[in-house]
Design a protein around this motif. Structure first.
Motif: not given
Ligand code: SF4
Length: 183
Positions: A22-24, A31, A55-56, A58, A117, A120, A123
């Motif tokens: 997860s990119a964050c 985010r 990868f994210c 969203e 993550k 989420s 995720c």
């Molecule tokens: S969707 Fe949310 S938890 Fe998943 S990578 Fe993006 S910011 Fe992080």
């Protein structure tokens, strides 16, 4: 099997298992509030030894940064939607599903594992709060991306960052990644 005691002592960058993250967690400010959740232990212990694919779902689905926070809502028929927390008329389920379709079916096939993550709505793996139609949390479940990943790639090792909270757990995960990638 790969001798990880040697790997830990010697930089080993020629061959690295490909692992999604997860990119964050990797420090990308993706985010909903334009922040990140950089995970120092994971990036320090695993980053040098893995080919991390960031990868994210969203952001990749075009939901924007920043964007309205979302949560999962389950109807009495069992359908799960991603709905705005402050704006219940906002339904991004289709956008998220479309955005992750190509990823879940294509890029994920090349991964041996995925670090996600927790909690989420996209995720989380088993820890994401699922609300009923009254707004109460009825159970914990999978985020939309992870739900699709589990269907598309049943052999993919998926682990939440909360399960990698010690050096020992990170090293055990690393060994698993090398073993999986050697199959
Ligand atoms: S969707 Fe949310 S938890 Fe998943 S990578 Fe993006 S910011 Fe992080």
């Amino acid at each position: 099997m790969t001798d990880l005691s040697a790997i830990h002592m010697t930089p080993h960058r020629e061959y690295q298992p490909k692992v999604g993250i997860s990119a964050c967690l990797a420090g990308h400010a993706v985010r909903y509030d334009a922040g990140h959740k950089y995970h120092d232990l994971i990036m320090r212990e695993l980053g040098p030894w893995l080919d991390l694919q960031v990868f994210c779902p969203e952001a990749d689905a075009g939901l924007g940064i920043p964007r309205p926070p979302i949560r999962l809502v389950e109807t009495s028929e069992g359908a799960i939607s991603a709905i705005g927390v402050e704006t219940p008329e906002l339904d991004v389920t289709s956008a998220l599903k479309e955005g992750t379709k190509g990823f879940a079916l294509k890029q994920a096939q090349e991964l041996c594992a995925y670090i996600v993550k927790s909690r989420s709505p996209s995720c989380g793996s088993g820890s994401t709060p699922v609300h009923d139609e009254t707004g109460s949390i009825s159970r914990d479940g999978d985020g939309l991306l992870v739900s699709d990943l589990k269907k598309a790639c049943p052999g993919l090792l998926i682990i939440e960052e909360s399960d990698l909270d010690s050096v020992e757990k990170c090293r055990a995960f690393l060994e698993e990644c090398y073993a999986l990638s050697e199959r």
